[in-house]
Design a protein around this motif. Structure first.
Motif, PDB file in Angstrom:
ATOM      1  N   PRO A 282     -13.313   8.202   3.221  1.00  0.00           N
ATOM      2  CA  PRO A 282     -13.517   7.631   1.870  1.00  0.00           C
ATOM      3  C   PRO A 282     -12.215   7.197   1.220  1.00  0.00           C
ATOM      4  N   GLU A 283     -11.128   7.902   1.497  1.00  0.00           N
ATOM      5  CA  GLU A 283      -9.845   7.528   0.887  1.00  0.00           C
ATOM      6  C   GLU A 283      -9.245   6.257   1.473  1.00  0.00           C
ATOM      7  N   ASP A 284      -9.867   5.699   2.509  1.00  0.00           N
ATOM      8  CA  ASP A 284      -9.443   4.404   3.041  1.00  0.00           C
ATOM      9  C   ASP A 284     -10.043   3.245   2.232  1.00  0.00           C
ATOM     10  N   THR A 285     -10.895   3.558   1.293  1.00  0.00           N
ATOM     11  CA  THR A 285     -11.513   2.526   0.458  1.00  0.00           C
ATOM     12  C   THR A 285     -10.470   1.770  -0.348  1.00  0.00           C
ATOM     13  N   GLY A 286     -10.632   0.455  -0.397  1.00  0.00           N
ATOM     14  CA  GLY A 286      -9.715  -0.364  -1.178  1.00  0.00           C
ATOM     15  C   GLY A 286      -9.805  -1.818  -0.770  1.00  0.00           C
ATOM     16  N   VAL A 287      -9.023  -2.632  -1.451  1.00  0.00           N
ATOM     17  CA  VAL A 287      -8.904  -4.034  -1.068  1.00  0.00           C
ATOM     18  C   VAL A 287      -7.732  -4.149  -0.099  1.00  0.00           C
ATOM     19  N   TYR A 288      -8.000  -4.716   1.049  1.00  0.00           N
ATOM     20  CA  TYR A 288      -6.998  -4.860   2.100  1.00  0.00           C
ATOM     21  C   TYR A 288      -6.450  -6.291   2.074  1.00  0.00           C
ATOM     22  N   TYR A 289      -5.134  -6.386   2.013  1.00  0.00           N
ATOM     23  CA  TYR A 289      -4.453  -7.678   1.924  1.00  0.00           C
ATOM     24  C   TYR A 289      -3.641  -7.934   3.187  1.00  0.00           C
ATOM     25  N   CYS A 290      -3.779  -9.129   3.698  1.00  0.00           N
ATOM     26  CA  CYS A 290      -2.953  -9.575   4.806  1.00  0.00           C
ATOM     27  C   CYS A 290      -1.613 -10.046   4.259  1.00  0.00           C
ATOM     28  N   ASN A 291      -0.568  -9.735   4.978  1.00  0.00           N
ATOM     29  CA  ASN A 291       0.783 -10.131   4.584  1.00  0.00           C
ATOM     30  C   ASN A 291       1.471 -10.857   5.716  1.00  0.00           C
ATOM     31  N   TYR A 292       2.163 -11.941   5.352  1.00  0.00           N
ATOM     32  CA  TYR A 292       2.985 -12.695   6.294  1.00  0.00           C
ATOM     33  C   TYR A 292       4.363 -12.808   5.673  1.00  0.00           C
ATOM     34  N   PHE A 293       5.390 -12.432   6.438  1.00  0.00           N
ATOM     35  CA  PHE A 293       6.741 -12.471   5.892  1.00  0.00           C
ATOM     36  C   PHE A 293       7.658 -13.293   6.776  1.00  0.00           C
ATOM     37  N   ILE A 294       8.205 -14.356   6.207  1.00  0.00           N
ATOM     38  CA  ILE A 294       9.303 -15.126   6.788  1.00  0.00           C
ATOM     39  C   ILE A 294      10.065 -15.707   5.602  1.00  0.00           C
ATOM     40  N   LEU A 295      11.204 -15.157   5.328  1.00  0.00           N
ATOM     41  CA  LEU A 295      12.041 -15.497   4.168  1.00  0.00           C
ATOM     42  C   LEU A 295      11.427 -15.031   2.834  1.00  0.00           C
ATOM     43  N   ARG A 296      10.123 -14.995   2.758  1.00  0.00           N
ATOM     44  CA  ARG A 296       9.432 -14.505   1.566  1.00  0.00           C
ATOM     45  C   ARG A 296       8.063 -13.976   1.986  1.00  0.00           C
ATOM     46  N   ASN A 297       7.409 -13.283   1.048  1.00  0.00           N
ATOM     47  CA  ASN A 297       6.082 -12.747   1.326  1.00  0.00           C
ATOM     48  C   ASN A 297       4.996 -13.760   0.990  1.00  0.00           C
ATOM     49  N   TYR A 298       4.012 -13.825   1.856  1.00  0.00           N
ATOM     50  CA  TYR A 298       2.785 -14.556   1.584  1.00  0.00           C
ATOM     51  C   TYR A 298       1.638 -13.555   1.658  1.00  0.00           C
ATOM     52  N   TRP A 299       0.632 -13.747   0.801  1.00  0.00           N
ATOM     53  CA  TRP A 299      -0.479 -12.804   0.722  1.00  0.00           C
ATOM     54  C   TRP A 299      -1.817 -13.515   0.839  1.00  0.00           C
ATOM     55  N   GLY A 300      -2.751 -12.836   1.503  1.00  0.00           N
ATOM     56  CA  GLY A 300      -4.119 -13.299   1.485  1.00  0.00           C
ATOM     57  C   GLY A 300      -4.797 -12.885   0.194  1.00  0.00           C
ATOM     58  N   LYS A 301      -6.056 -13.302   0.037  1.00  0.00           N
ATOM     59  CA  LYS A 301      -6.795 -13.003  -1.192  1.00  0.00           C
ATOM     60  C   LYS A 301      -7.354 -11.584  -1.191  1.00  0.00           C
ATOM     61  N   GLY A 302      -7.414 -10.976  -0.020  1.00  0.00           N
ATOM     62  CA  GLY A 302      -7.895  -9.608   0.080  1.00  0.00           C
ATOM     63  C   GLY A 302      -9.344  -9.524   0.527  1.00  0.00           C
ATOM     64  N   THR A 303      -9.657  -8.445   1.222  1.00  0.00           N
ATOM     65  CA  THR A 303     -11.019  -8.178   1.644  1.00  0.00           C
ATOM     66  C   THR A 303     -11.338  -6.712   1.335  1.00  0.00           C
ATOM     67  N   LEU A 304     -12.513  -6.476   0.766  1.00  0.00           N
ATOM     68  CA  LEU A 304     -12.863  -5.143   0.307  1.00  0.00           C
ATOM     69  C   LEU A 304     -13.418  -4.297   1.441  1.00  0.00           C
ATOM     70  N   VAL A 305     -12.862  -3.102   1.574  1.00  0.00           N
ATOM     71  CA  VAL A 305     -13.368  -2.102   2.513  1.00  0.00           C
ATOM     72  C   VAL A 305     -13.861  -0.916   1.696  1.00  0.00           C
ATOM     73  N   THR A 306     -15.111  -0.553   1.897  1.00  0.00           N
ATOM     74  CA  THR A 306     -15.691   0.580   1.197  1.00  0.00           C
ATOM     75  C   THR A 306     -16.198   1.577   2.216  1.00  0.00           C
ATOM     76  N   VAL A 307     -15.681   2.790   2.149  1.00  0.00           N
ATOM     77  CA  VAL A 307     -16.099   3.854   3.055  1.00  0.00           C
ATOM     78  C   VAL A 307     -16.884   4.868   2.224  1.00  0.00           C
ATOM     79  N   SER A 308     -18.176   4.903   2.451  1.00  0.00           N
ATOM     80  CA  SER A 308     -19.034   5.744   1.635  1.00  0.00           C
ATOM     81  C   SER A 308     -20.341   6.016   2.367  1.00  0.00           C
ATOM     82  N   SER A 309     -20.899   7.190   2.103  1.00  0.00           N
ATOM     83  CA  SER A 309     -22.199   7.517   2.672  1.00  0.00           C
ATOM     84  C   SER A 309     -23.309   7.185   1.683  1.00  0.00           C
TER      85      SER A 309
END
Length: 115
Positions: A88-115
């Motif tokens: 459950p503590e892995d729940t969150g929005v996961y962002y992809c990161n690309y780094f070359i000279l600066r950071n680039y970010w994706g928009k994020g994808t939600l992961v929900t761990v729950s019963s």
């Protein structure tokens, strides 16, 4: 500019697995690094895992070591995050990161761990 497109998030029960994917496009260059960060509800963004351009070097947050695996396919310009034994503590929005000279970010994808 680099664009990042993520996929693979969703709802999963504790103990389950998910695989996230992130494809980079645009001004891709050698010598980059790619990775995944996450932002749990009400908390700051944190590192999950990163991988070097050739894939030889990886680094993981202590909380995910042994459960998550980062990999990349440079032909497809794609980085993956295989997440096993999810908690459950892995729940969150996961962002992809690309780094070359600066950071680039994706928009994020939600992961929900729950019963």
């Amino acid at each position: 500019q680099v664009q990042l497109e993520e996929s693979g998030g969703g709802l999963v029960q504790p103990g389950g697995s998910l695989r996230l994917s992130c494809t980079a496009s645009g001004s891709i260059s050698s010598g980059d690094s790619m990775g995944w960060y996450r932002q749990p509800p009400g908390k700051q963004r944190e590192l999950v895992a990163v991988i070097s351009s050739g894939g030889q070097t990886t680094n993981y947050a202590g909380s995910v070591k042994g459960r998550f695996t980062i990999s990349r396919d440079n032909v497809k310009n794609t980085v993956y995050l295989q997440m096993n034994s999810l908690k459950p503590e892995d729940t969150g929005v996961y962002y992809c990161n690309y780094f070359i000279l600066r950071n680039y970010w994706g928009k994020g994808t939600l992961v929900t761990v729950s019963s």
